[in-house]
Each structure stands twice: as C-alpha cells, then as structure tokens.
Scaffold this motif. Structure first.
Motif, PDB file in Angstrom:
ATOM      1  N   VAL A 197      97.964  18.266  46.280  1.00  7.83           N
ATOM      2  CA  VAL A 197      98.557  16.609  45.678  1.00  7.83           C
ATOM      3  C   VAL A 197     100.187  16.733  45.843  1.00  7.83           C
ATOM      4  CG1 VAL A 197      96.595  16.499  43.946  1.00  7.83           C
ATOM      5  CG2 VAL A 197      98.799  17.166  42.883  1.00  7.83           C
ATOM      6  N   CYS A 198     100.608  17.761  45.254  1.00  5.73           N
ATOM      7  CA  CYS A 198     102.486  17.058  45.605  1.00  5.73           C
ATOM      8  C   CYS A 198     102.945  16.044  46.735  1.00  5.73           C
ATOM      9  CB  CYS A 198     103.362  18.638  45.838  1.00  5.73           C
ATOM     10  SG  CYS A 198     104.886  18.393  45.384  1.00  5.73           S
ATOM     11  N   PRO A 199     103.329  15.189  46.718  1.00  4.78           N
ATOM     12  CA  PRO A 199     103.787  14.225  47.669  1.00  4.78           C
ATOM     13  C   PRO A 199     104.739  14.298  48.243  1.00  4.78           C
ATOM     14  CG  PRO A 199     104.488  13.663  45.037  1.00  4.78           C
ATOM     15  CD  PRO A 199     103.797  15.030  44.803  1.00  4.78           C
ATOM     16  N   LEU A 215     102.034  15.231  39.239  1.00  2.43           N
ATOM     17  CA  LEU A 215     100.867  15.360  39.976  1.00  2.43           C
ATOM     18  C   LEU A 215     100.857  16.290  39.868  1.00  2.43           C
ATOM     19  CD1 LEU A 215     101.548  13.056  42.589  1.00  2.43           C
ATOM     20  CD2 LEU A 215     100.690  11.821  40.292  1.00  2.43           C
ATOM     21  N   CYS A 216     101.771  17.261  39.576  1.00  3.15           N
ATOM     22  CA  CYS A 216     100.273  18.844  39.729  1.00  3.15           C
ATOM     23  C   CYS A 216     100.548  18.892  37.966  1.00  3.15           C
ATOM     24  CB  CYS A 216     101.627  20.036  40.250  1.00  3.15           C
ATOM     25  SG  CYS A 216     103.189  19.644  39.611  1.00  3.15           S
ATOM     26  N   TYR A 217     100.204  18.985  37.580  1.00  3.34           N
ATOM     27  CA  TYR A 217     100.273  19.035  35.661  1.00  3.34           C
ATOM     28  C   TYR A 217      99.291  17.952  35.988  1.00  3.34           C
ATOM     29  CZ  TYR A 217     101.952  20.146  31.674  1.00  3.34           C
ATOM     30  OH  TYR A 217     101.821  20.286  29.618  1.00  3.34           O
ATOM     31  N   PRO A 249     102.104  24.356  36.732  1.00  5.84           N
ATOM     32  CA  PRO A 249     102.411  24.388  38.095  1.00  5.84           C
ATOM     33  C   PRO A 249     104.278  24.162  38.101  1.00  5.84           C
ATOM     34  CG  PRO A 249     100.959  22.609  37.963  1.00  5.84           C
ATOM     35  CD  PRO A 249     101.003  23.403  36.914  1.00  5.84           C
ATOM     36  N   GLN A 250     104.353  22.571  37.624  1.00  3.89           N
ATOM     37  CA  GLN A 250     105.492  22.299  37.527  1.00  3.89           C
ATOM     38  C   GLN A 250     106.865  23.751  37.519  1.00  3.89           C
ATOM     39  OE1 GLN A 250     108.217  21.000  35.669  1.00  3.89           O
ATOM     40  NE2 GLN A 250     109.580  19.671  37.390  1.00  3.89           N
ATOM     41  N   SER A 251     106.828  24.049  35.719  1.00  2.78           N
ATOM     42  CA  SER A 251     107.538  24.392  35.290  1.00  2.78           C
ATOM     43  C   SER A 251     107.777  26.369  36.196  1.00  2.78           C
ATOM     44  CB  SER A 251     107.196  24.703  33.917  1.00  2.78           C
ATOM     45  OG  SER A 251     106.293  23.431  33.883  1.00  2.78           O
TER      46      SER A 251
HETATM   47  S1  SF4 Z   1     107.159  16.351  42.750  1.00  2.00           S
HETATM   48 FE1  SF4 Z   1     104.947  17.996  43.734  1.00  2.00          FE
HETATM   49  S2  SF4 Z   1     105.921  19.914  42.027  1.00  2.00           S
HETATM   50 FE2  SF4 Z   1     107.622  18.295  41.504  1.00  2.00          FE
HETATM   51  S3  SF4 Z   1     106.613  17.186  39.814  1.00  2.00           S
HETATM   52 FE3  SF4 Z   1     106.021  16.670  41.434  1.00  2.00          FE
HETATM   53  S4  SF4 Z   1     103.629  17.108  42.447  1.00  2.00           S
HETATM   54 FE4  SF4 Z   1     104.511  18.783  40.732  1.00  2.00          FE
END
Ligand code: SF4
Ligand code: FES
Lengths: 115, 236, 163
Positions: B216-218, B156-158, B173-175
């Motif tokens: 948005v990160c759940p 979602l963050c991506y 963001p995730q990586s």
């Molecule tokens: S859990 Fe949060 S940090 Fe991990 S991929 Fe999903 S939105 Fe990104």
C-alpha cells in the motif's frame, strides 16, 4: 525466533524420514492401511520402524522439534489474537508440550521394546 | 453528459456515542479528479459537516491517508476513474484511534518513532548541534537508505499491517523501517544499538512478512524490505 | 483492562484480520494460509500423539505390555480411524503440512534477508522490491507441492487413483 527456525528445520529433516517410511515404501497397488499402517507384517509396518533404533530416535527428534515448533507457534498466534502476552498461556503451553513429549516418548519406548 | 460515481463515506461522530454509519453521495466526476477532490466536492456542495484531513493535495504531506474500496491509499493520489467502480467506499485508516469521520489520530505512529530515536545521532553532542565539517557520502552509501527516506509518515502501512491490527504493541512497519534507515546511514553513530532497540517481542520478530505495508505504500518505500534487512542484522 | 464484552469484540476483530486476506495481494494470502495451516497442524499433532499412544494401549499403559495386547489395541484404533472422513481429513492435513513446510522455508529465507531484493530508487507505481517474482514463484511452488501432497495422501489412504 532462532528456536522456531531450528525446530522447523528439524521437522523438515525428521519429518522427511517419517513421511518416507510411511508413504514411500509400500507397493503402489496397495493403500497404506494394508501395508505401512499394519502392526507387524512388512518391513516398514509400524513395529519394525519403532524397533529400528535409528528410526525410533528420529521419531523422537520429530516429536521434540514439532512440540517446540507447535507450542511456540501457538503462543505467537494466541498473543497476536488477544493482543497481549500472558504468562498463564505460556505455562499451559509448556505443560501441554511436556505432556506430549513424555507421552510420545512413552509410546516410542514401548513400541521399541515390544517383542 | 456528466458521469456520476456514488461515494459511500464512513461517518462517525464521537459525541453521538454510536457506531459509525456509511452515508452515500453522488459525485459528478471528470477525468483527473482524485478521491480527495470528490470528498472536497461533497464538503462544498453536499454536506459541509464531513470531516477530512488534507493539506498538500499532491502526495507529499501524508495527511489524507484512508481506505478506499478496502485498500489503504492517499486520497489525493488516487484517480476516481482509475478505480473503475461505480461505487467508492471511503473509510478511515485502521489501527489508529478514530477522531471523526475520516480523521484518525496519528499519535501511536509518532510516539513509536520517537521512542526508537529515529533521527541522526552523533556521539559528539557539540558536533551534532554545531557541525564543523561536511559529512560526505558516496553514491553507494546513499543507496543503502535513500529509498527509506521517501517516507511521508502517512501511516498507510501502519493501517494495513495485520499484526498491528491484532497486536497493538507491535512497533509497526513504519517505525521499524525508520530504524533500518538510520542504521544503514553511514553518518549515524548509534550502530548496532539501533538493532537492539527492535530485537524484542514487540519488535522485528512480530513481522511475518505479510507484505501489506509495501503493497500500500504510496511512495514505494517498501517497509517490508527494510524490516527483513533489519531482522537479518538482528539474527547476526 | 478491557471488559469481557470488549475483549470478545477485540478477538473477533483480530480473527477477521487474521483470516481475511482482503485485497493486499499474495503475501497477505501467504500470511493467512501459514497461520491457518500452523494452527490446524498443531491441533492435528496433538491428536496424532494421543492417537498413536492408543496403538500400544492408551494412556493407562506405562510398562511394556504383552504383544497380543498391543496388537489388539492397534487393531481397535485402526478400525476406529479407517473411514473416508478421516482419510479426507488426513489428506487435507497433508496439504497443510506441505504448504506450511515449503512456504515456511521461503519465509526463513526472507527473514534472513535473502531473495527480498535491495533498496533502490522506486519509480511511481513500481512493484516494491520485496514483493518480487521470485517470492511469488516460490509461493506458487509451495502451493503446487501442497496440492501434490493432497492428491498423493488421498491415493495412499484410499487408492482413489488406481484402476
Ligand atoms: S510513506 Fe510508506 S512507509 Fe511511510 S508511512 Fe506512508 S505507507 Fe508507511
Ligand atoms: S493531501 Fe497531502 S498527501 Fe494527500
């Protein structure tokens, strides 16, 4: 990126001087058109500012920092807009930056030396 | 009386060679129903051709990420009535290749992680494969990275990141968050080399702190925080 | 390589992402405003260097001219520039400069890892640590200072708040 932070802080410093001489030195009844943007009549009009070596040098500092900051910023925005980096964009921006610096320096020197 | 909510679902079939369209479905809604339940209702009762990916239905597998009313959410973690809308627009995530309807191809996310070696690495390979001792950590050492282990790789963050949208080479963001997670882990032995992986144009420097990833990160992972902490290391 | 048409669509899409903050919250607005103000002020900066160059006679002059020549050149550019449209434009630039400056200071702080909070143990639906009240206060502070700059510039150029 460090360059971007440093030039940004440089703008803060020199820009403050620039803004101060233009916007904070005139009597409040007048507009700056009638005072600091005049050619040569009051202490902080255009020529007196340039004649003062320190203020002229600070204008050059502002010119340099802003050029670096602006061109680097535009490079970033363009790369992020089209989605890739291009060396021609870099070259054009460097050319624009060199021109602005030289041309601005010319203005500062002429105004500094004008009698 | 049952309450109905109109679902506007993005439909895309690659074999048609056309752009996607929005199809609308009326879904009867009860308290407690999630957006995923709504989509399953559509699939079971209204239109079996709808493609949607899900597995756990409890916000733990990270399969069901999508854009609901313009914001990235896990479909299984979003209450329909909680949205307080008569219309719900459901779209696939951005920044991923679209496979069909709401299903995206997550490969970019996984490849970027893989390239950054986001796993624990010990210098001693033998020890890495067959550990002989326990690697104890204090509460404090754990606290430095625990939050970032909650990531479920939903992407979602991506999808929310404006820089990934416009500059696809950005690591995302995730990586970057994962790199910080292992950098901050006292058991990991790669050390500052991890920072050098991301100290490049496509790396931490492309983050402009738009904060959309964290918004948005759940799982409350806060990738934006991790990236700033990582950048602080890169600036040292 | 993208075809020309695909390339154009890509740039338009990028523009939309860059210019439309959507529902992502204040930080995204800050991102968009920082972008717009940066580009606008850069363009203004280029124009400003060219325009101040005209104050001493323009691009053809590379030696120190006569005083009266420069004074006349300055007079001419002032006549060109002194009109309400440019005045309002300059006030908007003042707004953008102030915004970019103060928001930029906030961003430098965050880039060095200050004021973004610490990793913790998130509770469900808790506001992320990095999107905290201090950040938002600083953002609103830069907006307020930018509004002040707007009004001040307007007044300095046009005397709108004089009685
Ligand atoms: S859990 Fe949060 S940090 Fe991990 S991929 Fe999903 S939105 Fe990104
Ligand atoms: S179905 Fe597993 S996270 Fe939603």
């Amino acid at each position: 990126m460090l360059m971007h932070y440093l030039s940004g802080l440089g703008i803060l410093l020199f820009g403050a001087v620039h803004i101060f001489t233009i916007f904070f030195t005139y009597p409040f009844q007048a507009t700056i058109w009638e005072t600091t943007l005049k050619f040569d009549s009051i202490p902080f009009a255009i020529l007196p500012v340039y004649r003062n070596a320190l203020l002229a040098a600070s204008l050059f500092g502002l010119l340099l920092c802003t050029t670096v900051h602006a061109m680097n910023g535009l490079r970033t925005v363009i790369a992020e807009l089209v989605g890739f980096r291009n060396k021609w964009v870099d070259r054009i921006l460097i050319a624009v930056g060199v021109f602005l610096t030289v041309y601005g320096l010319r203005t500062i020197l002429i105004a500094h030396l004008l009698v | 009386m049952t309450e109905y909510v109109k679902f506007l679902v993005y439909r895309y079939r690659p074999e048609d060679g056309k752009k996607g369209v929005y199809a609308d479905y009326d879904v009867p809604v009860k308290k407690g129903m999630t957006v995923l339940d709504g989509l399953i209702y559509i699939k079971e009762n209204l239109d079996p051709t709808l493609s949607v990916r899900f597995s756990c239905r409890m916000a733990i597998c990270g399969s069901c990420g999508m854009r609901v009313n313009g914001l990235e959410m896990l479909a299984c973690h979003t209450q329909i009535l909680g949205l307080r809308r008569k219309h719900i627009i459901v779209e696939p995530m951005r920044n991923f290749p679209l496979l069909r309807d709401l299903v995206t191809d997550m490969t970019p996310l996984f490849m970027k992680q893989k390239a950054l070696k986001t796993w624990l690495i010990r210098r001693d390979e033998l020890e890495q494969e067959n550990p002989t001792i326990q690697y104890l950590q204090s509460e404090e050492e754990l606290g430095k990275y625990l939050q970032f282990t909650y990531c479920i790789q939903c992407g979602l963050c991506y999808s929310a990141c404006p820089v990934v949208s416009t500059f696809p080479a950005f690591l995302g963001p995730q990586s970057l968050m994962k790199v910080y997670r292992y950098f901050a882990d006292s058991r990991d032995e790669v050390g500052r080399e991890r920072v050098s992986f991301v100290d490049k144009f496509e790396g931490v420097w492309r983050c402009h702190f738009a904060g959309s990833c964290s918004a948005v990160c759940p799982k409350g992972v806060d990738p934006a925080l991790a990236i700033q902490l990582l950048r602080r290391e890169a600036l040292k | 390589m993208l075809s020309q048409r695909e390339g154009r669509t890509k740039v338009l899409q990028s523009l939309r992402v860059m210019l439309v903050p959507g529902r992502y919250g204040l930080e995204r607005w800050s991102f968009v405003l920082q972008r717009i103000s940066g580009v606008a002020v850069s363009l203004y900066f280029i124009a400003h260097i060219l325009e101040t160059g005209n104050f001493v006679g323009g691009i053809t002059v590379w030696t120190v001219p006569e005083y009266s020549f420069a004074e006349a050149a300055h007079q001419k550019s002032v006549e060109l520039l002194k009109n309400p449209v440019f005045d309002v434009g300059l006030a908007v630039i003042g707004f953008l400069v102030a915004l970019h400056t103060f928001n930029g200071l906030r961003l430098i702080l965050t880039h060095f890892g200050f004021l973004v909070g610490k990793p913790g143990r998130p509770e469900p639906f808790e506001q992320p640590a990095s999107l905290n009240a201090r950040q938002r206060a600083l953002f609103w502070l830069s907006i307020s200072l930018a509004v002040f700059a707007l009004l001040y510039t307007l007044d300095a150029l046009m005397g709108v708040f004089r009685v």
